[in-house]
Structures are given as structure tokens and as C-alpha cells.
Design a protein around this motif. Sequence first.
Motif, PDB file in Angstrom:
ATOM      1  N   TYR A 107       1.423   9.392   5.493  1.00  0.00           N
ATOM      2  CA  TYR A 107       2.170   8.079   5.784  1.00  0.00           C
ATOM      3  C   TYR A 107       1.437   6.943   6.473  1.00  0.00           C
ATOM      4  CZ  TYR A 107       2.390   9.700  10.634  1.00  0.00           C
ATOM      5  OH  TYR A 107       2.024  10.510  11.979  1.00  0.00           O
ATOM      6  N   ALA A 108       1.983   5.706   6.462  1.00  0.00           N
ATOM      7  CA  ALA A 108       0.957   4.813   6.765  1.00  0.00           C
ATOM      8  C   ALA A 108       2.128   3.618   7.540  1.00  0.00           C
ATOM      9  CB  ALA A 108       0.254   3.957   5.964  1.00  0.00           C
ATOM     10  N   PRO A 109       1.585   2.775   8.611  1.00  0.00           N
ATOM     11  CA  PRO A 109       2.297   1.561   8.503  1.00  0.00           C
ATOM     12  C   PRO A 109       2.717   0.619   7.372  1.00  0.00           C
ATOM     13  CG  PRO A 109       0.445   1.555  10.274  1.00  0.00           C
ATOM     14  CD  PRO A 109       0.227   2.552   8.866  1.00  0.00           C
ATOM     15  N   LEU A 110       4.079   0.266   7.446  1.00  0.00           N
ATOM     16  CA  LEU A 110       4.257  -0.243   6.130  1.00  0.00           C
ATOM     17  C   LEU A 110       3.762  -1.749   5.572  1.00  0.00           C
ATOM     18  CD1 LEU A 110       6.452  -0.247   3.809  1.00  0.00           C
ATOM     19  CD2 LEU A 110       8.304  -1.370   5.206  1.00  0.00           C
ATOM     20  N   ASP A 111       3.260  -2.382   6.912  1.00  0.00           N
ATOM     21  CA  ASP A 111       2.586  -3.385   6.375  1.00  0.00           C
ATOM     22  C   ASP A 111       1.261  -3.387   5.792  1.00  0.00           C
ATOM     23  OD1 ASP A 111       1.310  -2.555   8.665  1.00  0.00           O
ATOM     24  OD2 ASP A 111       1.052  -4.527   9.839  1.00  0.00           O
ATOM     25  N   THR A 112       0.674  -2.090   5.984  1.00  0.00           N
ATOM     26  CA  THR A 112      -0.404  -1.715   5.324  1.00  0.00           C
ATOM     27  C   THR A 112      -0.195  -0.729   4.172  1.00  0.00           C
ATOM     28  OG1 THR A 112      -1.183  -0.344   6.922  1.00  0.00           O
ATOM     29  CG2 THR A 112      -1.928  -2.589   7.121  1.00  0.00           C
ATOM     30  N   ALA A 113       0.830  -0.250   3.797  1.00  0.00           N
ATOM     31  CA  ALA A 113       0.955   0.918   3.064  1.00  0.00           C
ATOM     32  C   ALA A 113       1.137  -0.167   1.590  1.00  0.00           C
ATOM     33  CB  ALA A 113       2.425   1.256   2.982  1.00  0.00           C
ATOM     34  N   TRP A 114       0.491   0.792   0.541  1.00  0.00           N
ATOM     35  CA  TRP A 114       0.216   0.086  -0.867  1.00  0.00           C
ATOM     36  C   TRP A 114       1.535   0.410  -1.768  1.00  0.00           C
ATOM     37  CZ3 TRP A 114      -5.086   0.375  -3.190  1.00  0.00           C
ATOM     38  CH2 TRP A 114      -6.346  -0.149  -2.378  1.00  0.00           C
ATOM     39  N   VAL A 115       2.609  -0.147  -1.203  1.00  0.00           N
ATOM     40  CA  VAL A 115       3.842  -0.117  -2.017  1.00  0.00           C
ATOM     41  C   VAL A 115       4.529  -1.464  -1.688  1.00  0.00           C
ATOM     42  CG1 VAL A 115       4.284   2.286  -1.695  1.00  0.00           C
ATOM     43  CG2 VAL A 115       4.990   0.776   0.290  1.00  0.00           C
ATOM     44  N   PRO A 116       5.439  -2.038  -2.724  1.00  0.00           N
ATOM     45  CA  PRO A 116       6.074  -3.434  -2.859  1.00  0.00           C
ATOM     46  C   PRO A 116       7.263  -2.948  -2.091  1.00  0.00           C
ATOM     47  CG  PRO A 116       6.578  -2.216  -4.825  1.00  0.00           C
ATOM     48  CD  PRO A 116       5.646  -1.193  -4.145  1.00  0.00           C
ATOM     49  N   PRO A 143      -5.518  -1.285 -12.544  1.00  0.00           N
ATOM     50  CA  PRO A 143      -5.719  -0.481 -11.328  1.00  0.00           C
ATOM     51  C   PRO A 143      -5.096  -1.090 -10.203  1.00  0.00           C
ATOM     52  CG  PRO A 143      -7.564  -1.431 -12.085  1.00  0.00           C
ATOM     53  CD  PRO A 143      -6.730  -1.441 -13.292  1.00  0.00           C
ATOM     54  N   VAL A 144      -4.281  -0.374  -9.309  1.00  0.00           N
ATOM     55  CA  VAL A 144      -3.915  -1.197  -8.036  1.00  0.00           C
ATOM     56  C   VAL A 144      -4.976  -0.928  -6.861  1.00  0.00           C
ATOM     57  CG1 VAL A 144      -2.002  -1.342  -6.485  1.00  0.00           C
ATOM     58  CG2 VAL A 144      -1.676  -1.068  -8.881  1.00  0.00           C
ATOM     59  N   ASP A 145      -5.986  -1.965  -6.778  1.00  0.00           N
ATOM     60  CA  ASP A 145      -6.925  -1.446  -5.898  1.00  0.00           C
ATOM     61  C   ASP A 145      -7.155  -2.401  -4.530  1.00  0.00           C
ATOM     62  OD1 ASP A 145      -7.802  -3.664  -7.347  1.00  0.00           O
ATOM     63  OD2 ASP A 145      -9.251  -2.651  -8.561  1.00  0.00           O
ATOM     64  N   THR A 146      -6.048  -3.143  -4.345  1.00  0.00           N
ATOM     65  CA  THR A 146      -5.969  -3.939  -3.012  1.00  0.00           C
ATOM     66  C   THR A 146      -4.695  -3.981  -2.509  1.00  0.00           C
ATOM     67  OG1 THR A 146      -5.460  -6.165  -4.159  1.00  0.00           O
ATOM     68  CG2 THR A 146      -7.663  -5.730  -4.065  1.00  0.00           C
ATOM     69  N   LEU A 147      -4.336  -4.105  -1.398  1.00  0.00           N
ATOM     70  CA  LEU A 147      -2.953  -4.189  -0.830  1.00  0.00           C
ATOM     71  C   LEU A 147      -2.330  -5.388  -1.329  1.00  0.00           C
ATOM     72  CD1 LEU A 147      -1.136  -3.308   1.541  1.00  0.00           C
ATOM     73  CD2 LEU A 147      -2.152  -4.723   3.168  1.00  0.00           C
ATOM     74  N   GLU A 148      -2.727  -6.495  -1.632  1.00  0.00           N
ATOM     75  CA  GLU A 148      -2.203  -7.579  -2.079  1.00  0.00           C
ATOM     76  C   GLU A 148      -1.595  -7.288  -3.638  1.00  0.00           C
ATOM     77  OE1 GLU A 148      -3.015 -12.397  -3.494  1.00  0.00           O
ATOM     78  OE2 GLU A 148      -4.485 -11.090  -2.765  1.00  0.00           O
ATOM     79  N   LYS A 149      -2.319  -6.647  -4.505  1.00  0.00           N
ATOM     80  CA  LYS A 149      -1.730  -6.322  -5.616  1.00  0.00           C
ATOM     81  C   LYS A 149      -0.634  -5.247  -5.462  1.00  0.00           C
ATOM     82  CE  LYS A 149      -6.264  -6.497  -8.483  1.00  0.00           C
ATOM     83  NZ  LYS A 149      -6.825  -5.642  -9.193  1.00  0.00           N
ATOM     84  N   ALA A 150      -0.670  -4.347  -4.598  1.00  0.00           N
ATOM     85  CA  ALA A 150       0.449  -3.285  -4.356  1.00  0.00           C
ATOM     86  C   ALA A 150       1.646  -4.056  -3.942  1.00  0.00           C
ATOM     87  CB  ALA A 150       0.032  -2.280  -3.496  1.00  0.00           C
ATOM     88  N   LYS A 151       1.601  -5.136  -3.001  1.00  0.00           N
ATOM     89  CA  LYS A 151       2.628  -5.464  -2.482  1.00  0.00           C
ATOM     90  C   LYS A 151       3.592  -6.437  -3.431  1.00  0.00           C
ATOM     91  CE  LYS A 151       2.976  -4.018   1.764  1.00  0.00           C
ATOM     92  NZ  LYS A 151       3.946  -3.040   2.170  1.00  0.00           N
ATOM     93  N   ASN A 152       2.764  -6.635  -4.639  1.00  0.00           N
ATOM     94  CA  ASN A 152       3.183  -7.676  -5.559  1.00  0.00           C
ATOM     95  C   ASN A 152       3.555  -7.242  -6.927  1.00  0.00           C
ATOM     96  OD1 ASN A 152       3.138 -10.702  -4.409  1.00  0.00           O
ATOM     97  ND2 ASN A 152       1.284  -9.695  -3.691  1.00  0.00           N
ATOM     98  N   LEU A 153       3.627  -5.623  -6.940  1.00  0.00           N
ATOM     99  CA  LEU A 153       3.905  -5.224  -8.258  1.00  0.00           C
ATOM    100  C   LEU A 153       5.337  -5.246  -8.800  1.00  0.00           C
ATOM    101  CD1 LEU A 153       2.308  -1.542  -7.123  1.00  0.00           C
ATOM    102  CD2 LEU A 153       1.632  -3.114  -9.098  1.00  0.00           C
ATOM    103  N   PRO A 154       5.439  -5.365  -9.972  1.00  0.00           N
ATOM    104  CA  PRO A 154       6.697  -5.610 -10.549  1.00  0.00           C
ATOM    105  C   PRO A 154       7.667  -4.222 -10.758  1.00  0.00           C
ATOM    106  CG  PRO A 154       4.994  -5.429 -12.315  1.00  0.00           C
ATOM    107  CD  PRO A 154       4.163  -5.255 -11.202  1.00  0.00           C
ATOM    108  N   CYS A 155       7.219  -3.422  -9.920  1.00  0.00           N
ATOM    109  CA  CYS A 155       8.252  -2.230  -9.920  1.00  0.00           C
ATOM    110  C   CYS A 155       8.103  -1.459  -8.803  1.00  0.00           C
ATOM    111  CB  CYS A 155       7.711  -1.277 -11.307  1.00  0.00           C
ATOM    112  SG  CYS A 155       5.862  -0.542 -10.992  1.00  0.00           S
ATOM    113  N   VAL A 156       9.026  -0.443  -8.539  1.00  0.00           N
ATOM    114  CA  VAL A 156       8.772   0.710  -7.575  1.00  0.00           C
ATOM    115  C   VAL A 156       7.380   1.377  -7.857  1.00  0.00           C
ATOM    116  CG1 VAL A 156      11.409   0.762  -6.828  1.00  0.00           C
ATOM    117  CG2 VAL A 156      10.244   2.311  -8.479  1.00  0.00           C
TER     118      VAL A 156
END
Length: 249
Positions: free
Chosen positions: A60-69, A206-219
Motif C-alpha cells: 500500500y501507499a499514500p494515495l497522493d503518491t499511489a499510481w492509480v487514478p 507504459p505507465v512510468d510516472t505518477l502523472e501518467k497514472a493519475k491521468n489514466l482513462p480507466c480504473v
Amino acid sequence: MSNFITLTKENIDSEHLCCIIRQKKPHPGVESKRAWLKERITEGHVFRKLDTKGCCFIEYAPLDTAWVPIVGENYYYIYCLWVTGDCKGHGYGRELMESCIADARAHGMSGVCMLGAKRQKNWLSDQSFAEKFGFRSVDETADGYLLLALSFDETEPRFTECARAQSIEDKELTVYYSMQCPFVYGKIEDIKNWAEKTGTMVQLRPVDTLEKAKNLPCVFNNFGVFYNGRFLDVNLLDIKSIEKAMQKT
């Protein structure tokens, strides 16, 4: 209390950290995960495991740095809680979940959240187990994915608007992925080989940055598949499953 180990920069190179991949030679998927984790540990990412080579861990990780949208104030996000094989039946899963919740409370967090679905997905943690600890659905996509949360203060996280769309403009088979899971490497190699053999057009993103992860078009947990512009699955699909889904779509 059972003998659990939390990965650190000092022990990550020597600890067994894969779910069920066990071999003496370095495995590219495991080493990709190890490299990914080394970067995340400095961001507060937690990987806690039983002191064994079996499958028994929570991540697990803090949500602000978790690689999920997913966004929310002061939450932890559980990527994975997995106990299988000989490790089952000893209460390890309960101990791991309780340790995460206690960690969240000790750090003054507002709660803990995780990805779920109306129908349990193979590559997502057992949501019925999480519900026993008080997790409940606080957000939902149109196609049945759920955001489950255990709130300590009545605040709630949410999916980003771009994740809620679950659609893209590209019509080709499109796969978003990160190297967080040691199985992703093999799945991507299988897709590359299949695409070359069959002449199928595939977009591998590839989702290789936090920014990409937070802006993904899907769960997203570490994998997401689209075809004909529509989101297919968050599971790590094998080739037969991809072909079947493409035929349906």
C-alpha cells in the motif's frame, strides 16, 4: 504477532518479493518490480511480507503518491493483499490488514481505500474480506468497478473524472501497464509475440510516472486493456482471454 518483514532500501535486494514466481536465476518480472519498488519506498510505499518465500504480503501507499487514478485527502491505497498456498488458514491476511489500518491511524490518515468490482476480479484483492473490516463502496464506474474505503472521519476518496470515462479514441488493442506487478513483464512479452505472429495492431503504453497514472482513462491497479475504444478489463489477461474479449467487442 507473526514474523513479518517490511521492505526497506537496505533489505530489498535480498528479500523474496514475488507472489508465486520462484527460481534461482533472476526473473525479469521480479527484477522489474524490485526496481520499481526501490523508487517508491522513498515515497512512503509499504511492502510488508511474511518472512517466507510463500505468497503472503500486503502492499500500500499514500494515495497522493499511489499510481492509480484516484484522489482523496490523507488516505492510504491498498494495491494488493494476497495470501495463498501453505500460508492460508493461519490468520496472516487478518494480521496484514490490521497492520495497514493501524499504520494509517498512527500516521493520522483519514482512512484506507482499494479497488473493487461488483463481481470479484481475479487480480484484485478479496473485497468480501475487506468488507469484514468495514470497507464499503464510496464510488462506482458505469461498468461496475468500485472504490472501497474504510473512512475514519467520514471523508471519502473518489475516482478521477478521466478514469470514470473508461474509453479512449484509439480503436486498436491498447494496453496500459506499470511494472509494479512481477507478472506484467511476461504478459507484455506474450502480447508482443502474439501481435507479431498474428499481425494484430497493438498499442502498448507504459505507465512510468505518477502523472501518467493519475491521468489514466480507466480504473487501474497495474494493468488496463482497451479495444475498439472501450475498456475491457483491469485483470492481467492472457492471450486467449484477449482474443475472446476482442471477438465480443
